[in-house]
Design an enzyme around this catalytic site. Structure first.
Site, short mmCIF file in Angstrom:
data_model
loop_
_atom_site.label_atom_id
_atom_site.label_comp_id
_atom_site.label_asym_id
_atom_site.label_seq_id
_atom_site.Cartn_x
_atom_site.Cartn_y
_atom_site.Cartn_z
N LYS A 52 0.84 -1.21 0.00
CA LYS A 52 0.00 0.00 0.00
C LYS A 52 0.87 1.26 0.00
O LYS A 52 0.60 2.22 -0.71
CB LYS A 52 -0.94 -0.03 1.21
CG LYS A 52 -2.07 -1.03 1.03
CD LYS A 52 -2.85 -1.35 2.29
CE LYS A 52 -3.80 -2.51 2.00
NZ LYS A 52 -4.52 -3.01 3.18
N GLN A 96 -4.88 -1.75 9.30
CA GLN A 96 -4.73 -3.09 8.73
C GLN A 96 -5.31 -4.14 9.68
O GLN A 96 -4.99 -4.16 10.85
CB GLN A 96 -3.23 -3.36 8.46
CG GLN A 96 -2.95 -4.67 7.77
CD GLN A 96 -3.50 -4.72 6.34
OE1 GLN A 96 -3.38 -3.76 5.58
NE2 GLN A 96 -4.12 -5.82 5.99
N ASP A 119 -11.60 2.51 3.65
CA ASP A 119 -11.90 1.08 3.54
C ASP A 119 -13.41 0.82 3.47
O ASP A 119 -13.84 -0.27 3.14
CB ASP A 119 -11.32 0.32 4.75
CG ASP A 119 -10.08 -0.48 4.40
OD1 ASP A 119 -9.85 -0.73 3.20
OD2 ASP A 119 -9.36 -0.86 5.33
#
Ligand code: NDP
Length: 285
Positions: A52, A96, A119
């Site tokens: 990422k 994460q 997200d």
């Protein structure tokens, strides 16, 4: 229509457009910023986080990394999120998953400002997706939709069968297909006669996590097959949830594993971050 849906090529084209948007935003004084938070040292999570970061760098997005020790408390993580929520350089916050056992995942996801929830996991954004007015859509299912669009698949009136009902893939992708006017069936581990359900589908979206459990012989002639599954078999080989060669013989288009949905997920994370930065720039103007 190309038979093999090339996720790498679709992702590369999208990333070029994203980089161009970033350059334009920067020219007008807004640098998109993504905060990536990793707690602990799970090897797979570390790989995802470094991918990422690299993708941000390539697109010209400012990436703000926070690598916290495995014993970090929930309060410490919530304090960091609070800080990032208020940081004007940050357009997106990504924590994460999975988190260590002492931290309540739901609480953390709800602490992220819905305006920076790139997200799309905050209940606010889930609600907006359900009501057909999305703000941020989760990256993997959003990537699936972009692939279908790039392949020229019109979902209107189509029978879509989604196999899997997770919050990160199955459920959101089903809602996104519904928004495109498909007739959607969601299958899961208690579904009776999965083969018959799949055989009726114009579009099959598999998100199960079981190697080649969807048999090629189930696929309707001419159907489109999107395989989200990533399963490691043996030492190195990756396979999807669909029996690829047999399904390919019947499908009009199919995604490979690897090189299908995989490259789309991070691309959509960049996309969401840039969309967020565009909103910040518009609010400033
Ligand atoms: P989950 O394990 O959260 O969900 C799996 C789903 O499959 C569940 O809804 C489960 O049903 C269903 N299922 C399990 N067994 C069967 C069965 N025999 N028949 C029908 N349905 C079944 O997985 P995720 O949604 O997180 O991920 C799915 C796959 O996608 C994984 O391989 C994962 O690695 C991959 N993935 C890939 C990404 C990418 O390419 N970037 C990103 C995210 C995921 P039930 O609810 O009843 O238990």
């Amino acid at each position: 229509m190309e038979k093999i849906i090339d996720g790498k090529a679709i992702a590369a084209r999208l990333r070029e457009a994203i980089a161009a948007d970033v350059a334009q935003l920067k020219a007008f004084g807004t640098t998109p910023g993504l905060a990536v938070v990793l707690v602990g040292d799970d090897p797979a999570s570390r790989v995802y986080v470094s991918m990422k970061e690299k993708a941000c760098e390539q697109a010209g997005i400012y990436s703000d990394e926070h690598k916290l020790p495995a014993q970090t408390s929930e309060a410490q993580l919530l304090a960091l999120i609070d800080e990032l929520n208020r940081d004007p350089r940050i357009d997106g916050i990504l924590v994460q998953l999975p988190l260590p056992a002492q931290i309540d995942e739901g609480k953390v996801l709800e602490a992220i400002s819905p305006q920076k929830d790139v997200d799309g996991f905050h209940p606010y954004n889930v609600g907006r997706l359900v009501t057909g007015n999305p703000l941020f859509q989760p990256c993997t299912p959003y990537g699936v939709m972009k692939m279908l669009e790039a392949t020229g698949v019109d979902l209107k009136g189509k029978e879509v069968v989604v196999v899997g009902r997770s919050n990160i893939v199955g459920k959101p992708v089903a809602l996104m297909c519904l928004a495109e006017h498909a007739t959607v069936t969601i299958c899961h581990s208690r579904t009776r006669d999965l083969a018959a359900k799949v055989a009726a589908a114009d579009v099959v979206i598999a998100a199960v996590g079981r190697p080649e459990m969807i048999k090629g012989a189930w696929i309707k002639e001419g159907a489109v097959v999107i395989d989200v599954g990533v399963n490691r078999v043996g030492d190195k080989k990756l396979v999807g949830d669909v029996e690829f060669e047999a399904a390919k013989a019947r499908a009009s288009a199919i995604t490979p594993v690897p090189g299908g949905v995989g490259p789309m997920t991070i691309t959509m994370l960049l996309y969401n971050t840039v969309e967020s930065a565009k909103r910040r720039a518009a609010a400033k103007a």
